[in-house]
Design a protein around this motif. Structure first.
Motif, mmCIF file in Angstrom:
data_model
loop_
_atom_site.group_PDB
_atom_site.id
_atom_site.type_symbol
_atom_site.label_atom_id
_atom_site.label_comp_id
_atom_site.label_asym_id
_atom_site.label_seq_id
_atom_site.Cartn_x
_atom_site.Cartn_y
_atom_site.Cartn_z
ATOM 1 N N LEU A 48 0.772 -1.245 -0.029
ATOM 2 C CA LEU A 48 -0.108 -0.011 -0.088
ATOM 3 C C LEU A 48 0.932 1.227 0.149
ATOM 4 C CD1 LEU A 48 -3.160 -0.752 2.201
ATOM 5 C CD2 LEU A 48 -3.060 -0.013 0.031
ATOM 6 N N ALA A 49 2.035 1.147 0.848
ATOM 7 C CA ALA A 49 2.941 2.454 0.793
ATOM 8 C C ALA A 49 3.231 2.722 -0.407
ATOM 9 C CB ALA A 49 3.686 2.263 2.146
ATOM 10 N N ILE A 50 4.084 1.838 -0.962
ATOM 11 C CA ILE A 50 4.746 2.048 -2.234
ATOM 12 C C ILE A 50 3.890 2.139 -3.550
ATOM 13 C CG2 ILE A 50 6.249 0.640 -3.833
ATOM 14 C CD1 ILE A 50 7.801 -0.736 -1.231
ATOM 15 N N MET A 51 2.761 1.599 -3.530
ATOM 16 C CA MET A 51 1.835 1.737 -4.584
ATOM 17 C C MET A 51 1.293 3.430 -4.378
ATOM 18 S SD MET A 51 1.750 -0.577 -6.626
ATOM 19 C CE MET A 51 0.046 -0.087 -7.597
ATOM 20 N N GLY A 52 1.249 3.892 -3.076
ATOM 21 C CA GLY A 52 0.859 5.200 -2.901
ATOM 22 C C GLY A 52 1.826 6.064 -3.337
ATOM 23 N N GLN A 250 -3.237 0.891 9.600
ATOM 24 C CA GLN A 250 -2.043 1.954 9.505
ATOM 25 C C GLN A 250 -2.100 3.018 8.468
ATOM 26 O OE1 GLN A 250 1.694 0.110 9.839
ATOM 27 N NE2 GLN A 250 1.576 -0.703 11.811
ATOM 28 N N ASN A 251 -2.969 2.813 7.638
ATOM 29 C CA ASN A 251 -3.165 4.100 6.464
ATOM 30 C C ASN A 251 -1.938 4.161 5.664
ATOM 31 O OD1 ASN A 251 -4.485 6.001 5.063
ATOM 32 N ND2 ASN A 251 -4.136 7.460 6.961
ATOM 33 N N ASN A 252 -1.048 3.219 5.242
ATOM 34 C CA ASN A 252 0.216 3.216 4.597
ATOM 35 C C ASN A 252 0.289 3.894 3.324
ATOM 36 O OD1 ASN A 252 2.288 1.966 6.524
ATOM 37 N ND2 ASN A 252 0.670 0.304 6.536
ATOM 38 N N GLN A 253 -1.019 3.813 2.660
ATOM 39 C CA GLN A 253 -0.858 4.590 1.456
ATOM 40 C C GLN A 253 -0.750 6.012 1.345
ATOM 41 O OE1 GLN A 253 -4.764 3.778 -0.898
ATOM 42 N NE2 GLN A 253 -3.731 4.775 -2.913
ATOM 43 N N LEU A 254 -1.379 6.753 2.428
ATOM 44 C CA LEU A 254 -0.963 8.013 2.716
ATOM 45 C C LEU A 254 0.339 8.331 2.874
ATOM 46 C CD1 LEU A 254 -2.043 10.969 2.715
ATOM 47 C CD2 LEU A 254 -3.067 10.441 5.156
ATOM 48 N N SER A 255 0.957 7.436 3.703
ATOM 49 C CA SER A 255 2.366 7.666 4.087
ATOM 50 C C SER A 255 3.416 7.416 3.027
ATOM 51 C CB SER A 255 2.728 6.452 5.135
ATOM 52 O OG SER A 255 2.359 6.414 6.332
ATOM 53 N N GLY A 256 2.925 6.566 1.874
ATOM 54 C CA GLY A 256 3.631 6.752 0.610
ATOM 55 C C GLY A 256 3.590 7.949 -0.302
ATOM 56 N N ILE A 257 2.267 8.461 -0.244
ATOM 57 C CA ILE A 257 1.832 9.834 -0.845
ATOM 58 C C ILE A 257 2.740 10.851 -0.415
ATOM 59 C CG2 ILE A 257 0.241 11.650 -1.428
ATOM 60 C CD1 ILE A 257 -1.814 9.053 -1.683
ATOM 61 N N ARG A 258 2.802 11.038 1.182
ATOM 62 C CA ARG A 258 3.361 12.068 1.553
ATOM 63 C C ARG A 258 4.988 11.938 1.488
ATOM 64 N NH1 ARG A 258 -0.591 13.860 1.238
ATOM 65 N NH2 ARG A 258 -2.247 14.543 2.750
#
Length: 301
Positions: A48-52, A250-258
């Motif tokens: 999720l983080a990396i795709m974000g 953990q909302n990791n997609q938003l972490s990747g975006i930020r």
């Protein structure tokens, strides 16, 4: 006056004068330690983080390309030469699958941002899930719902990676409650046996158990334990999209975006190498109600 031409601007202006402005996407490097490229797709939270990050890089006009230090023939020296040859100015460090990364190269030509606490060098800017807040939120929920004997089992390696954010807040909570309700923290070796967790649960006569992975819920249920009737359960990192397990997503997609936004901002501001004042951005997770906790533990039969 010390003027020096910027080759990137000179190339752009040359294309403008000729009326042949080329559409080019600047490059960013995704630096990973996975044995195979895109192996992170097998890890739901990292995926999720990396795709974000890929999504936001594309939106900002950048091409994000993965380079793995675990690939055959790859090392820091070769990586540095490749990035310089391709004109890549930004390095986004992917969440590491095991131990944290130690930079063994001169990063002065690059802007660098770490996703998660995957780099030992604290002089590198970072975007991470807010682990401390997750433990605080869970403990507040358990206190509000009337739980008394609260146990917690954590992977020792993961807890150390996040600088003991989980264990620190658990110990603080235990120090504030009545002595006869206190439960010691269970720190598991990374390759511990399932029986260790079951022994800890039985020995301490828990009302509720906090763990760092929802796979422990499946372990408990495999023994015939009824959740939450015999033992309530809450997870610090529920699987993305899961709705039946109580805990934190953990909302990791938003972490990747930020993380990408911070990296591009650093490039635009000319912040390269180890900044004098690195930025640390923490993204809070989202509470998932699930069905493994009682709304009111004091009235549960």
């Amino acid at each position: 006056m010390g003027y020096q031409a910027n080759p990137h601007i000179q190339t752009l202006l040359s294309q403008v004068r000729r009326g042949r402005l080329q559409s080019q996407r600047a490059g960013l490097a995704l630096l990973s330690k996975y044995r195979k490229k895109e192996q992170w797709r097998q890890m739901p939270n990292n995926k999720l983080a990396i795709m974000g990050a890929f999504q936001r890089a594309n939106e900002l006009g950048y091409n994000l390309k993965e380079f793995s230090l675990s690939e055959e023939g790859m090392n820091f020296d070769r990586l540095r030469k490749i990035l310089i040859a391709r004109g890549i100015l930004g390095i986004l460090v992917a969440p590491t699958p095991d131990d944290r990364l130690e930079f063994e190269m001169d990063i002065s030509p690059f802007a660098v941002v770490c996703m998660g606490q995957s780099v030992r060098n604290r002089q590198i800017s970072m975007v991470s899930h807010y682990h401390a807040h997750s433990m605080q939120q869970i403990l507040q929920e358990l206190r509000r719902r009337g739980y008394k004997r609260v146990g917690c089992s954590l992977d020792v390696g993961i807890n150390e990676r996040i600088e003991n954010a989980w264990s620190a807040h658990y110990h603080e909570y235990q120090s504030q409650i009545a002595e006869n309700q206190r439960v010691p923290l269970h720190l598991r070796p990374t390759k511990s046996q399932p029986s260790n967790l079951l022994e800890y649960t039985a020995k301490n006569k828990l009302d509720v158990l906090i763990t760092d992975s929802d796979r422990h819920l499946h372990l408990l249920r495999s023994t015939g334990m009824r959740i939450p009737d015999q033992l309530s359960y809450v997870c610090l990192s529920t699987s993305p999209g899961a709705t039946t397990i109580s805990g934190i997503e953990q909302n990791n997609q938003l972490s990747g975006i930020r993380a990408v936004e911070l990296l591009v901002q650093s490039i635009n501001n000319g912040v390269f190498g180890s900044p004098e004042s690195p930025q640390y951005i923490y993204i809070p997770g989202k509470w998932v109600e699930g069905n493994t906790l009682f709304l009111d533990a004091s009235s549960a039969v």
